[in-house]
Enzyme design. Structure first.
Site, mmCIF file in Angstrom:
data_model
loop_
_atom_site.group_PDB
_atom_site.id
_atom_site.type_symbol
_atom_site.label_atom_id
_atom_site.label_comp_id
_atom_site.label_asym_id
_atom_site.label_seq_id
_atom_site.Cartn_x
_atom_site.Cartn_y
_atom_site.Cartn_z
ATOM 1 N N HIS B 120 67.463 55.047 71.391
ATOM 2 C CA HIS B 120 66.718 54.493 72.526
ATOM 3 C C HIS B 120 66.900 52.970 72.467
ATOM 4 O O HIS B 120 67.058 52.416 71.380
ATOM 5 C CB HIS B 120 65.245 54.869 72.310
ATOM 6 N N ASP B 199 62.801 56.381 63.508
ATOM 7 C CA ASP B 199 62.050 56.366 64.759
ATOM 8 C C ASP B 199 61.569 57.788 65.041
ATOM 9 O O ASP B 199 62.350 58.656 65.398
ATOM 10 C CB ASP B 199 62.970 55.840 65.870
ATOM 11 N N GLN B 202 59.780 60.908 69.131
ATOM 12 C CA GLN B 202 59.911 62.224 69.759
ATOM 13 C C GLN B 202 59.659 63.375 68.777
ATOM 14 O O GLN B 202 59.758 64.533 69.155
ATOM 15 C CB GLN B 202 61.307 62.390 70.372
ATOM 16 N N LYS B 225 52.566 59.696 72.903
ATOM 17 C CA LYS B 225 53.479 60.834 72.981
ATOM 18 C C LYS B 225 52.950 62.018 72.176
ATOM 19 O O LYS B 225 53.624 63.028 72.007
ATOM 20 C CB LYS B 225 54.877 60.429 72.491
ATOM 21 N N CYS B 365 66.449 54.899 79.122
ATOM 22 C CA CYS B 365 66.526 53.798 78.150
ATOM 23 C C CYS B 365 67.529 54.093 77.046
ATOM 24 O O CYS B 365 67.289 53.782 75.879
ATOM 25 C CB CYS B 365 65.161 53.485 77.546
#
Lengths: 153, 408
Positions: B120, B199, B202, B225, B365
């Site tokens: 991202h 990261d 998600q 999220k 993105c």
């Protein structure tokens, strides 16, 4: 607010919204609100003045970073007036139909008049309600012309 | 046990109509909807305990501080860390920018910072700009045929020059679950000094995350999220590393003493949280974690896998559709992105929206990734505990109608 908007040019209106956020998506779509009306699909499927021009007075390209829409405008200008116009590009229905419709509108228009085209005029031309995000697709073609004319000066 | 159908009842927003149709929300990778109990927690805090934290001795201040720190404990338990390793930030992007700032002094000219091709923009630009400032090189690791970060390429590109490696746990476009443990083992074997950032934006709403077993140095994610409010993120860091790092920003609430000549910091995590934090949203985030710990929610989370399989199977039947990412659904989590031949993703998304279906369209993105895949943009369906098989079926019907209506 609405009447004030009418007098503003596209440049002054980028990022401003004339739509009430609470009305987006409210209620069932009427025929008038169907985004993919025949008019838009006609321009998308059979665009007017699509292609390139050589030896133009002005050729300018702009992108919509949101989605990769691209529009190139080719303008022939004589005595501050459009004598010929073509567009090229790829992207969503709205951006490409809007470019096609705009080429119709720009025929023989004076540069002064072009600079005064408002956001609302483009929205009226498209004829379907768009939220702030999709509006950027609709305004891409005009933005391309205006930015190009700025470079010309 | 509650089946996902009843799960919808807990999310007030899912009762609304869009264009006269029942909303079907398939954009949870962008942000999940919030259950009633999270909304109640926000309201409850502001109506009963609102006060500043850590510096107020009256009752409200004590309550607010206790609730705020209770969330830190919940987050720590959630990812199997300890509380001093959990720093609250504004979001994943903020966490990565903080790290890029705090790790900057470890990067010298000609050193390398490594990311993957599927990142991202938020896990790309902060490192790119760090490299620019330090005259260092940004190295990009490619993908294998299963669209995972390629272990072989990672191995080949690692060297003693590698100072930081930052990559995504679950891709927000490809949906692929990267083999993080294996990748980190490779990095550790080749370069013990490199700092490893994962990261997890998600991953956290779909997978059980154990930062100790993953063995990353830092793990970052966002509350919004995972059923919590916007404006709150987490930066997990190993205690020994956080102890040594200098804060990225400064102000009240982070010091042990201040004079005009010098200042000294509190211990982690407080030295990384200057100023008044996002108290109410952090506290409501704690409630979101409570929600996620419920057995019925965990069960619904398991059922997301069936939704992915169903969507994958149904999309595969459409000849004009190309699915991005791995074919093997067991390697996927949370989402499916796809393209439709001769149709712009925006038109697909607007077409679906007219049927009340919310999906994401665009480059999400991740411009370099889309370029690598040879496309400008894609359409993405993403799932959460409130989605049902009916949602997927209705969406596929709407997609077929949209494709038919917009065909050239």
């Amino acid at each position: 607010m609405k009447t004030e908007m009418k007098t503003e040019t596209i440049k002054e209106q980028i990022g401003k919204e004339s739509i009430n956020p609470n009305q987006i998506g409210e209620g069932p779509l009427t025929e008038e609100q169907q985004i993919y009306k025949e008019n838009i699909l006609d321009h998308y499927r059979n665009p007017h003045h699509k292609g390139t021009l050589s030896n133009t007075t002005l050729t300018h390209t702009e992108h919509n970073p949101l989605c990769g829409d691209m529009v190139t405008m080719h303008l022939m200008i004589k005595n501050n007036q459009i004598t010929d116009v073509k567009f090229d590009g790829h992207g969503c229905t709205i951006s490409q139909a809007s470019a096609s419709m705009l080429t119709d509108k720009l025929q023989e228009m004076t540069l002064d008049k072009i600079k005064k085209i408002t956001r609302d005029e483009i929205m009226e031309m498209i004829g379907v309600p768009l939220g702030p995000v999709r509006s950027r697709c609709a305004l891409l073609a005009l933005r391309t012309v205006i930015k190009g004319l700025e470079n010309l000066q | 046990m509650t089946a996902p159908k009843e799960m919808k009842e807990e999310f007030p927003i899912l009762k609304r109509n869009v264009h006269g149709k029942q909303l079907i929300y398939l954009d949870s990778s962008a942000t999940t909807q919030k259950p009633q109990q999270v909304l109640d927690a926000l309201r409850h805090f502001y109506t009963t305990s609102n006060a500043n934290v850590h510096r107020v001795v009256h009752t409200l201040g004590e309550e607010a501080t206790a609730l705020y720190e209770q969330t830190r404990k919940k987050v720590a338990d959630f990812v199997r860390a300890s509380t001093e390793e959990i720093v609250f930030t504004r979001g994943t992007t903020d966490s990565i920018n903080m790290l890029a700032c705090m790790l900057e002094s470890s990067v010298q000219p000609d050193d390398e910072v490594m990311i993957s091709a599927m990142e991202h923009h938020s896990n790309l630009i902060p490192w790119q700009q760090l490299c620019k400032r330090r005259n260092a090189k940004l190295v990009v690791v490619g993908m294998n045929q299963e669209y995972e970060i390629d272990p072989a390429d990672l191995k080949a590109k690692l060297s003693e020059k590698t100072k930081i490696v930052s990559f995504v746990h679950v891709s927000h476009v490809l949906g692929v679950i990267n083999p993080v443990r294996e990748l980190i083992k490779i990095i550790r074997n080749k370069n013990k000094e490199a700092r490893i950032v994962v990261d997890g934006a998600q991953a956290v709403a779909h997978l059980a995350v154990d930062v100790k077993s993953i063995d990353c140095d830092f793990y970052v994610f966002s509350a919004h999220k995972m059923y919590g409010p916007t404006g709150v993120g987490v930066l997990y860091g190993k205690k020994a590393l956080l102890d040594k790092l200098e804060p990225a920003s400064f102000g009240g609430g982070m010091i042990t003493s201040v004079s005009f000549e010098k200042s000294t910091w509190l211990d982690s995590p407080h030295k990384f949280e200057p100023g008044t934090p996002n108290i109410a949203d952090v506290i409501a985030f704690g409630t979101a974690i409570d929600f996620m710990q419920r057995d019925d929610v965990k069960k619904a989370q398991e059922q997301e896998k069936d939704l992915i399989k169903l969507a994958h199977a149904e999309l595969s039947k459409l000849s004009s559709v190309t699915i991005l990412g791995p074919k093997d659904c067991s390697k996927r989590s949370g989402l499916i992105a796809f393209t439709v031949k001769d149709l712009h993703p925006h038109d697909v998304a607007t077409g679906l929206d007219q049927y009340g279906v919310a999906v994401r369209a665009g480059h999400h993105c991740a411009m370099p990734l889309h370029k690598k895949l040879g496309i400008d943009a894609s359409t993405r369906m993403s799932f959460a505990v409130y989605n049902t098989k009916e949602d997927v079926k209705t969406t596929l019907e709407a997609l077929k109608k949209t494709i038919a209506a917009l065909k050239k």
